[in-house]
Motif scaffolding. Structure first.
Motif, PDB file in Angstrom:
ATOM      1  N   MET A   1       0.832  -1.177   0.000  1.00 16.94           N
ATOM      2  CA  MET A   1       0.000   0.000   0.000  1.00 16.94           C
ATOM      3  C   MET A   1       0.877   1.240   0.000  1.00 16.94           C
ATOM      4  SD  MET A   1      -2.512   1.524   2.937  1.00 16.94           S
ATOM      5  CE  MET A   1      -1.140   1.818   4.010  1.00 16.94           C
ATOM      6  N   THR A   5       0.295   2.804  -5.706  1.00 13.60           N
ATOM      7  CA  THR A   5      -0.901   2.024  -6.000  1.00 13.60           C
ATOM      8  C   THR A   5      -1.905   2.941  -6.687  1.00 13.60           C
ATOM      9  OG1 THR A   5      -0.541   0.724  -3.996  1.00 13.60           O
ATOM     10  CG2 THR A   5      -2.729   0.623  -4.974  1.00 13.60           C
ATOM     11  N   ALA A   9      -7.468   1.043  -7.454  1.00 14.59           N
ATOM     12  CA  ALA A   9      -7.074  -0.179  -6.736  1.00 14.59           C
ATOM     13  C   ALA A   9      -7.060   0.066  -5.232  1.00 14.59           C
ATOM     14  CB  ALA A   9      -5.698  -0.653  -7.213  1.00 14.59           C
ATOM     15  N   ARG A  10      -6.549   1.218  -4.823  1.00 16.10           N
ATOM     16  CA  ARG A  10      -6.517   1.537  -3.388  1.00 16.10           C
ATOM     17  C   ARG A  10      -7.933   1.738  -2.852  1.00 16.10           C
ATOM     18  NH1 ARG A  10      -5.274   0.295   1.214  1.00 16.10           N
ATOM     19  NH2 ARG A  10      -4.976   1.958   2.722  1.00 16.10           N
ATOM     20  N   ILE A  12     -10.629   0.246  -3.857  1.00 11.45           N
ATOM     21  CA  ILE A  12     -11.225  -1.082  -3.711  1.00 11.45           C
ATOM     22  C   ILE A  12     -10.642  -1.788  -2.493  1.00 11.45           C
ATOM     23  CG2 ILE A  12     -11.425  -3.347  -4.803  1.00 11.45           C
ATOM     24  CD1 ILE A  12     -11.678  -1.798  -7.487  1.00 11.45           C
ATOM     25  N   GLU A  13      -9.345  -1.628  -2.257  1.00 10.36           N
ATOM     26  CA  GLU A  13      -8.727  -2.199  -1.051  1.00 10.36           C
ATOM     27  C   GLU A  13      -9.385  -1.646   0.207  1.00 10.36           C
ATOM     28  OE1 GLU A  13      -4.612  -1.139  -1.278  1.00 10.36           O
ATOM     29  OE2 GLU A  13      -4.125  -2.736  -2.700  1.00 10.36           O
ATOM     30  N   LEU A  14      -9.574  -0.330   0.239  1.00 13.04           N
ATOM     31  CA  LEU A  14     -10.200   0.301   1.405  1.00 13.04           C
ATOM     32  C   LEU A  14     -11.640  -0.186   1.576  1.00 13.04           C
ATOM     33  CD1 LEU A  14      -8.920   3.987   1.076  1.00 13.04           C
ATOM     34  CD2 LEU A  14      -8.165   2.249   2.726  1.00 13.04           C
ATOM     35  N   ALA A  16     -12.891  -2.985   0.723  1.00 10.36           N
ATOM     36  CA  ALA A  16     -12.890  -4.387   1.144  1.00 10.36           C
ATOM     37  C   ALA A  16     -12.606  -4.554   2.636  1.00 10.36           C
ATOM     38  CB  ALA A  16     -11.875  -5.177   0.322  1.00 10.36           C
ATOM     39  N   THR A  17     -12.065  -3.527   3.280  1.00 14.52           N
ATOM     40  CA  THR A  17     -11.786  -3.637   4.714  1.00 14.52           C
ATOM     41  C   THR A  17     -13.057  -3.655   5.550  1.00 14.52           C
ATOM     42  OG1 THR A  17     -11.644  -1.246   5.152  1.00 14.52           O
ATOM     43  CG2 THR A  17      -9.598  -2.371   4.464  1.00 14.52           C
ATOM     44  N   ILE A  51     -16.224   0.181  -6.733  1.00 17.20           N
ATOM     45  CA  ILE A  51     -16.091   0.526  -5.315  1.00 17.20           C
ATOM     46  C   ILE A  51     -17.342   0.112  -4.548  1.00 17.20           C
ATOM     47  CG2 ILE A  51     -15.791   2.415  -3.680  1.00 17.20           C
ATOM     48  CD1 ILE A  51     -14.256   3.891  -5.973  1.00 17.20           C
ATOM     49  N   ALA A  54     -17.391  -3.577  -3.969  1.00 20.78           N
ATOM     50  CA  ALA A  54     -16.469  -3.968  -2.900  1.00 20.78           C
ATOM     51  C   ALA A  54     -17.041  -3.609  -1.532  1.00 20.78           C
ATOM     52  CB  ALA A  54     -15.104  -3.308  -3.104  1.00 20.78           C
ATOM     53  N   ALA A  58     -17.968  -6.419   1.353  1.00 26.90           N
ATOM     54  CA  ALA A  58     -17.423  -6.324   2.704  1.00 26.90           C
ATOM     55  C   ALA A  58     -18.549  -6.336   3.735  1.00 26.90           C
ATOM     56  CB  ALA A  58     -16.580  -5.069   2.848  1.00 26.90           C
TER      57      ALA A  58
END
Length: 64
Positions: A1, A5, A9-10, A12-14, A16-17, A51, A54, A58
């Motif tokens: 991270m 990035t 992509a970042r 979507i990572e956030l 997914a948390t 987004i 995701a 989550a």
């Protein structure tokens, strides 16, 4: 991270948390993290849909 990035992509990572409840909250977190070109990077329905998907995944995982 890292800021290397891509913003999408970042985002979507956030999402997914499970710690964020909306695309707007994710955009705010990205701005705080140093992403400055969000208007371009996250523009359009495809980025928003990714987004949102995701975020929903989550939420579903958290509720199980």
């Amino acid at each position: 991270m890292t800021r290397d990035t891509p913003a999408l992509a970042r985002a979507i990572e956030l999402a997914a948390t499970g710690e964020y409840i909306s695309v707007n909250h994710i955009r705010q977190a990205l701005r705080r993290g140093g992403y400055t070109s969000l208007a371009q990077d996250l523009a359009g329905p495809v980025a928003n849909r990714a987004i949102i998907d995701a975020l929903q995944a989550a939420c579903t995982a958290r509720d199980r």
